[in-house]
Design a protein around this motif. Structure first.
Motif, PDB file in Angstrom:
ATOM      1  N   GLU A 118       0.697  32.631  58.322  1.00 39.06           N
ATOM      2  CA  GLU A 118       0.396  33.517  59.435  1.00 39.06           C
ATOM      3  C   GLU A 118       1.542  34.523  59.555  1.00 39.06           C
ATOM      4  OE1 GLU A 118      -1.245  32.223  63.417  1.00 39.06           O
ATOM      5  OE2 GLU A 118       0.773  32.849  64.069  1.00 39.06           O
ATOM      6  N   ILE A 119       1.203  35.790  59.678  1.00 40.18           N
ATOM      7  CA  ILE A 119       2.223  36.834  59.794  1.00 40.18           C
ATOM      8  C   ILE A 119       2.137  37.471  61.173  1.00 40.18           C
ATOM      9  CG2 ILE A 119       3.204  38.921  58.795  1.00 40.18           C
ATOM     10  CD1 ILE A 119       1.962  38.229  56.164  1.00 40.18           C
ATOM     11  N   ALA A 120       3.282  37.577  61.832  1.00 45.32           N
ATOM     12  CA  ALA A 120       3.364  38.287  63.106  1.00 45.32           C
ATOM     13  C   ALA A 120       3.455  39.778  62.811  1.00 45.32           C
ATOM     14  CB  ALA A 120       4.585  37.824  63.901  1.00 45.32           C
ATOM     15  N   ILE A 159       2.867  28.098  58.010  1.00 44.64           N
ATOM     16  CA  ILE A 159       4.150  28.781  58.123  1.00 44.64           C
ATOM     17  C   ILE A 159       3.898  30.144  58.773  1.00 44.64           C
ATOM     18  CG2 ILE A 159       6.120  29.764  56.904  1.00 44.64           C
ATOM     19  CD1 ILE A 159       6.081  26.793  56.617  1.00 44.64           C
ATOM     20  N   HIS A 160       4.692  30.453  59.790  1.00 39.26           N
ATOM     21  CA  HIS A 160       4.565  31.712  60.539  1.00 39.26           C
ATOM     22  C   HIS A 160       5.826  32.537  60.317  1.00 39.26           C
ATOM     23  CE1 HIS A 160       3.860  34.089  64.366  1.00 39.26           C
ATOM     24  NE2 HIS A 160       5.188  34.127  64.312  1.00 39.26           N
ATOM     25  N   PHE A 161       5.652  33.798  59.973  1.00 40.22           N
ATOM     26  CA  PHE A 161       6.813  34.662  59.746  1.00 40.22           C
ATOM     27  C   PHE A 161       6.443  36.110  60.040  1.00 40.22           C
ATOM     28  CE2 PHE A 161       4.511  34.062  55.806  1.00 40.22           C
ATOM     29  CZ  PHE A 161       4.398  35.340  55.253  1.00 40.22           C
ATOM     30  N   SER A 162       7.468  36.943  60.235  1.00 39.98           N
ATOM     31  CA  SER A 162       7.208  38.343  60.578  1.00 39.98           C
ATOM     32  C   SER A 162       7.406  39.294  59.403  1.00 39.98           C
ATOM     33  CB  SER A 162       8.108  38.782  61.737  1.00 39.98           C
ATOM     34  OG  SER A 162       9.464  38.639  61.388  1.00 39.98           O
ATOM     35  N   ALA A 163       8.217  38.930  58.418  1.00 40.69           N
ATOM     36  CA  ALA A 163       8.440  39.785  57.239  1.00 40.69           C
ATOM     37  C   ALA A 163       8.748  41.222  57.647  1.00 40.69           C
ATOM     38  CB  ALA A 163       7.219  39.739  56.315  1.00 40.69           C
ATOM     39  N   LYS A 164       9.588  41.387  58.648  1.00 43.24           N
ATOM     40  CA  LYS A 164       9.795  42.736  59.175  1.00 43.24           C
ATOM     41  C   LYS A 164      11.148  43.311  58.785  1.00 43.24           C
ATOM     42  CE  LYS A 164      11.532  41.245  63.752  1.00 43.24           C
ATOM     43  NZ  LYS A 164      11.509  39.792  63.544  1.00 43.24           N
ATOM     44  N   ARG A 165      11.194  44.627  58.777  1.00 40.07           N
ATOM     45  CA  ARG A 165      12.449  45.355  58.616  1.00 40.07           C
ATOM     46  C   ARG A 165      12.507  46.426  59.687  1.00 40.07           C
ATOM     47  NH1 ARG A 165      11.558  50.232  55.556  1.00 40.07           N
ATOM     48  NH2 ARG A 165       9.449  50.267  54.671  1.00 40.07           N
ATOM     49  N   THR A 166      13.701  46.897  59.986  1.00 35.65           N
ATOM     50  CA  THR A 166      13.904  47.851  61.068  1.00 35.65           C
ATOM     51  C   THR A 166      14.177  49.246  60.522  1.00 35.65           C
ATOM     52  OG1 THR A 166      14.812  46.109  62.476  1.00 35.65           O
ATOM     53  CG2 THR A 166      15.284  48.380  63.114  1.00 35.65           C
ATOM     54  N   SER A 186       9.952  31.094  63.139  1.00 35.88           N
ATOM     55  CA  SER A 186      11.202  31.642  63.682  1.00 35.88           C
ATOM     56  C   SER A 186      12.254  31.709  62.584  1.00 35.88           C
ATOM     57  CB  SER A 186      11.767  30.851  64.859  1.00 35.88           C
ATOM     58  OG  SER A 186      12.916  31.520  65.378  1.00 35.88           O
ATOM     59  N   GLY A 187      12.597  32.932  62.223  1.00 41.61           N
ATOM     60  CA  GLY A 187      13.630  33.154  61.219  1.00 41.61           C
ATOM     61  C   GLY A 187      13.245  32.729  59.825  1.00 41.61           C
TER      62      GLY A 187
END
Length: 245
Positions: free
Chosen positions: A8-10, A202-209, A184-185
Motif C-alpha cells: 500500500e502506498i500513501a 507493507i505501507h510506505f510513501s516512497a516520497k521525495r521533497t 512508517s519510515g
C-alpha cells in the motif's frame, strides 16, 4: 509456498496513484499534507485519484483526519470526519482510514463505531492512532471487536523497523481475523525485515521533497523555504523489489 504480502502506498495526488498502479500496489492511502502525518484530501483530489486508478488499478482508501495533532476530537471535528467518510464512500472509495482516541488516550469506541457505520460496509482501517495508545495489543482487540478490516501500525514506535517485536505480537494476537499492515519510515532496507514479522501488508510513501526558496513566510510553521512532497517512482520500485526478493 511463498506468502504474498500486499503493498500500500500513501499518495497525495493522481500521479501517485498512477505510480502505485505501475509498481503493482494493491492499494493507495489517499491523503493530503503527508508532512503533517496526513490529512483528509479534497473531494476533487479523491475524484481524480479514483479516475486515475480505473477499474484495474489499486484500490483507493481515503485517510479521514480533520486536523493535525492528536486524535482526541471535539464534537465538531467528529462531525466533519463522519461527513468526510460518507462523501469518500459515495465518491467511490474502496475504504476509509480512521482513528479516534478518548481523553485517556484509549481507542474511542463510540467515535470509531460512528465512523465505521458512516462507511456503510466499505473497508475500514484503523491508522497509527494505535501507536500512541498505551497498549497496542489491547487496542487491536478493540479494533477487531469493532469489525475493522485492518490496522496500520509501526508497532508503537516512531518507525516500523523499531517496532518489530510489537508487530510480531500484533500478528500473533490478530490470529488472521484482522489484517496487520506495517508502516512508517519504510524503505528498501527495512521492508524485507518487516515482511518477516508475518504482517499482511507493507505501507510506505516512497516520497521525495521538491523545494524552492522564498523570503516571505507562508504560515506559522514556515521557515521561508517552500516545498512539497511527491511520490517517487524509483523509490517505490526499489521497495517493491526488496519485498519480492
Amino acid at each position: 509456498m511463498t506468502r504474498s504480502i500486499a503493498l500500500e502506498i500513501a499518495v497525495q495526488d493522481p500521479a501517485g496513484v498512477r505510480i502505485a498502479a505501475e509498481v503493482g500496489a494493491a492499494r493507495v492511502e489517499l491523503a493530503s499534507a503527508l508532512a503533517l502525518g496526513g490529512l483528509t484530501p479534497s473531494p476533487a483530489t479523491l475524484e481524480l485519484a479514483i479516475e486515475a486508478a480505473g477499474a484495474q488499478g489499486p484500490e483507493v482508501h481515503v485517510l479521514i483526519r480533520p486536523r493535525a495533532g492528536g486524535f482526541h476530537y471535539s464534537d465538531d471535528e467528529l462531525l466533519v470526519a463522519e461527513r468526510d467518510v460518507r462523501h469518500a464512500v459515495a465518491a467511490g472509495a474502496s475504504g476509509v482510514v480512521i482513528g479516534a482516541l478518548d481523553a485517556r488516550g484509549h481507542l474511542d469506541l463510540f467515535a470509531m463505531a460512528r465512523l465505521r457505520d458512516a462507511a456503510s460496509g466499505a473497508c475500514v482501517t484503523l491508522h497509527r492512532a494505535i501507536d500512541v495508545t498505551e497498549d497496542p495489543v489491547a487496542t487491536l482487540r478493540s479494533a477487531r471487536e469493532l469489525g475493522l478490516r485492518r490496522i496500520l501500525t509501526s508497532g508503537g514506535a516512531s518507525t516500523a523497523i523499531d517496532g518489530v517485536d510489537t508487530l510480531r505480537a500484533l500478528v500473533a494476537e490478530a490470529q488472521g481475523e484482522i489484517e496487520i499492515m506495517a508502516g512508517s519510515g519504510v524503505d528498501a532496507a527495512s521492508a524485507p525485515v518487516l515482511a518477516e514479522t508475518g504482517v499482511d501488508a507493507i505501507h510506505f510513501s516512497a516520497k521525495r521533497t521538491l523545494t524552492d526558496s522564498g523570503s516571505v513566510r507562508m504560515g506559522s510553521a514556515s521557515d521561508g523555504v517552500g516545498g512539497y512532497e511527491v511520490t517517487d517512482r524509483e523509490i517505490a520500485v526499489a521497495i517493491r523489489d526488496a519485498v519480492a526478493r
